[in-house]
Design a protein around this motif. Structure first.
Motif, PDB file in Angstrom:
ATOM      1  N   VAL A   4       1.001  -0.944  -0.099  1.00  6.97           N
ATOM      2  CA  VAL A   4       0.059   0.066  -0.166  1.00  6.97           C
ATOM      3  C   VAL A   4       0.626   1.329  -0.038  1.00  6.97           C
ATOM      4  CG1 VAL A   4      -1.691   1.249   1.362  1.00  6.97           C
ATOM      5  CG2 VAL A   4      -1.811  -1.169   1.168  1.00  6.97           C
ATOM      6  N   THR A   5       0.523   2.081  -1.012  1.00  3.58           N
ATOM      7  CA  THR A   5       1.283   3.482  -1.030  1.00  3.58           C
ATOM      8  C   THR A   5       0.660   4.463  -0.205  1.00  3.58           C
ATOM      9  OG1 THR A   5       0.443   4.672  -2.968  1.00  3.58           O
ATOM     10  CG2 THR A   5       2.223   3.046  -3.363  1.00  3.58           C
ATOM     11  N   VAL A  28       1.258  -7.811   4.359  1.00  3.28           N
ATOM     12  CA  VAL A  28       1.074  -6.499   4.359  1.00  3.28           C
ATOM     13  C   VAL A  28       2.406  -5.543   4.109  1.00  3.28           C
ATOM     14  CG1 VAL A  28      -0.231  -4.453   4.757  1.00  3.28           C
ATOM     15  CG2 VAL A  28      -1.456  -6.779   5.183  1.00  3.28           C
ATOM     16  N   GLY A  29       2.529  -4.991   3.239  1.00  3.23           N
ATOM     17  CA  GLY A  29       3.841  -3.889   3.087  1.00  3.23           C
ATOM     18  C   GLY A  29       3.327  -2.481   2.872  1.00  3.23           C
ATOM     19  N   VAL A  30       4.049  -1.496   3.300  1.00  2.00           N
ATOM     20  CA  VAL A  30       3.771  -0.161   2.956  1.00  2.00           C
ATOM     21  C   VAL A  30       4.986   0.578   2.518  1.00  2.00           C
ATOM     22  CG1 VAL A  30       1.877  -0.011   4.761  1.00  2.00           C
ATOM     23  CG2 VAL A  30       4.291   0.798   5.340  1.00  2.00           C
ATOM     24  N   ALA A  66       5.221  -7.689  -4.743  1.00  2.00           N
ATOM     25  CA  ALA A  66       3.917  -7.117  -4.493  1.00  2.00           C
ATOM     26  C   ALA A  66       3.129  -8.142  -5.495  1.00  2.00           C
ATOM     27  CB  ALA A  66       3.611  -5.918  -4.961  1.00  2.00           C
ATOM     28  N   GLU A  67       2.117  -8.943  -4.740  1.00  2.00           N
ATOM     29  CA  GLU A  67       0.918  -9.711  -5.428  1.00  2.00           C
ATOM     30  C   GLU A  67       0.151  -8.590  -5.897  1.00  2.00           C
ATOM     31  OE1 GLU A  67      -2.303 -13.196  -4.838  1.00  2.00           O
ATOM     32  OE2 GLU A  67      -0.848 -12.730  -3.306  1.00  2.00           O
ATOM     33  N   GLN A  68      -0.230  -7.781  -5.147  1.00  2.00           N
ATOM     34  CA  GLN A  68      -1.200  -6.659  -5.310  1.00  2.00           C
ATOM     35  C   GLN A  68      -0.523  -5.412  -4.846  1.00  2.00           C
ATOM     36  OE1 GLN A  68      -5.590  -7.789  -5.157  1.00  2.00           O
ATOM     37  NE2 GLN A  68      -4.611  -8.889  -3.539  1.00  2.00           N
ATOM     38  N   LEU A  69      -0.548  -4.403  -5.789  1.00  2.00           N
ATOM     39  CA  LEU A  69      -0.027  -3.109  -5.187  1.00  2.00           C
ATOM     40  C   LEU A  69      -1.193  -2.093  -5.211  1.00  2.00           C
ATOM     41  CD1 LEU A  69       2.006  -0.821  -4.584  1.00  2.00           C
ATOM     42  CD2 LEU A  69       1.923  -0.336  -7.002  1.00  2.00           C
ATOM     43  N   LEU A  70      -1.643  -1.359  -4.032  1.00  2.00           N
ATOM     44  CA  LEU A  70      -2.671  -0.330  -4.106  1.00  2.00           C
ATOM     45  C   LEU A  70      -1.939   1.063  -4.171  1.00  2.00           C
ATOM     46  CD1 LEU A  70      -5.303   0.606  -3.540  1.00  2.00           C
ATOM     47  CD2 LEU A  70      -4.991   0.656  -0.957  1.00  2.00           C
ATOM     48  N   LEU A  71      -2.124   1.589  -5.252  1.00  2.00           N
ATOM     49  CA  LEU A  71      -1.504   2.760  -5.490  1.00  2.00           C
ATOM     50  C   LEU A  71      -2.568   3.865  -5.075  1.00  2.00           C
ATOM     51  CD1 LEU A  71       0.479   4.810  -6.716  1.00  2.00           C
ATOM     52  CD2 LEU A  71      -0.679   4.372  -8.993  1.00  2.00           C
TER      53      LEU A  71
END
Length: 286
Positions: A4-5, A28-30, A66-71
């Motif tokens: 998550v950015t 979870v990563g930020v 990142a399997e999924q990136l929330l921009l």
């Protein structure tokens, strides 16, 4: 791994909290400009990495795995905004991200009268061109913006703003919860989602009635000419581009760009989204 950015901002932080209710912290990563502001997340097991939209190499490292990136869209406008989003999208491709989710907005269009919606449309074009799976979260207009416009009226009792139109004011908490559901529960939207909106579209005449009922005293709605509103904003120290941006919200609203009300947000979170009245009551109680 879900990255998550903007995880120290209003929407990003809320989304991370909702994610941590659903998945282990080590998933979870930020990506944040200042990791010190995310120390509490690191202490809870979240992967915290420094990522600066003006330093693309830092983003590639921050998005690793990142399997999924929330921009989360940048708090910028115009070319500066789109350039930052392009850097993040390129970094996500380079990092091998499986899917990019982007916080767009209801009304995103190249011909929108609101600059931010034009920026969102350009960013969606960039996502489309990557060839990666992507989702544009067409978030309703944040209710916090309406609350900011109302702040002077708390003292004067007069909602003095330009001619507007109905807007589906939508809460950060509801949008964060829906985003976490999409990221963790196998809900897939390819491309733009339906509008993710609050339960009703309200103009400031309706908002004045709600404010009167909430405060137990009358609120009036005064129409301010566009030029006069712009001058007022400038007089309060805002630079001209910000004054123009604020005015364009009303221009777009009066041309019905934010009127859409859709059940998708309610379906995602399993309940009716928070009404604007409730959000106003909470804000003014604080």
């Amino acid at each position: 791994m879900i990255i998550v950015t903007g995880a120290t901002g209003k929407l990003g932080r809320r989304t991370v909290e909702r994610l941590l209710e659903r998945v282990p912290a080590d998933r979870v990563g930020v990506s944040v400009r200042d990791p010190r502001k995310a120390k509490d997340l690191a202490d809870r097991g979240v992967r915290v990495r420094q990522g600066n939209f003006d330093e693309p190499a830092s983003l590639t490292h921050s998005f690793e795995g990142a399997e999924q990136l929330l921009l989360v869209s940048l708090d910028r406008t115009g070319q500066e905004c789109v350039t930052g989003h392009r850097a993040a999208i390129d970094a996500a491709v380079q990092a091998g991200a499986g899917r990019i989710l982007y916080t767009s907005q209801t009304g995103a269009a190249h011909d929108s009268r609101f600059q931010a919606c034009r920026d969102h449309a350009q960013t969606e074009d960039l996502l489309r061109a990557t060839g990666l799976p992507w989702t544009a979260l067409r978030n309703g207009f944040y209710a916090s913006s309406a609350l900011q416009f109302l702040e002077p009226a708390r003292h004067t009792g007069d909602i003095a703003l330009p001619v507007d139109g109905p807007v589906a004011w939508t809460g950060h908490d509801d949008l964060a919860e829906a985003t976490a559901v999409i990221l963790t529960e196998g809900v897939r939207f390819d491309g733009p989602t339906p509008p993710l909106t609050g339960p009703a579209a309200l103009d400031f005449d309706a908002v004045a009635e709600i404010a009167s009922q909430t405060a137990g005293r009358p609120f009036t709605r005064t129409v301010v000419p566009d030029d006069a509103f712009r001058e007022q904003v400038l007089a309060h120290g805002a630079p001209a581009p910000i004054a123009d941006l604020m005015l364009s919200i009303f221009t777009a609203a009066r041309h019905a760009e934010f009127t859409a009300v859709d059940p998708t947000l309610a379906e995602l979170i399993g309940r009716e989204p928070t009404a604007f009245r409730t959000q106003l009551e909470r804000a003014w109680a604080e």
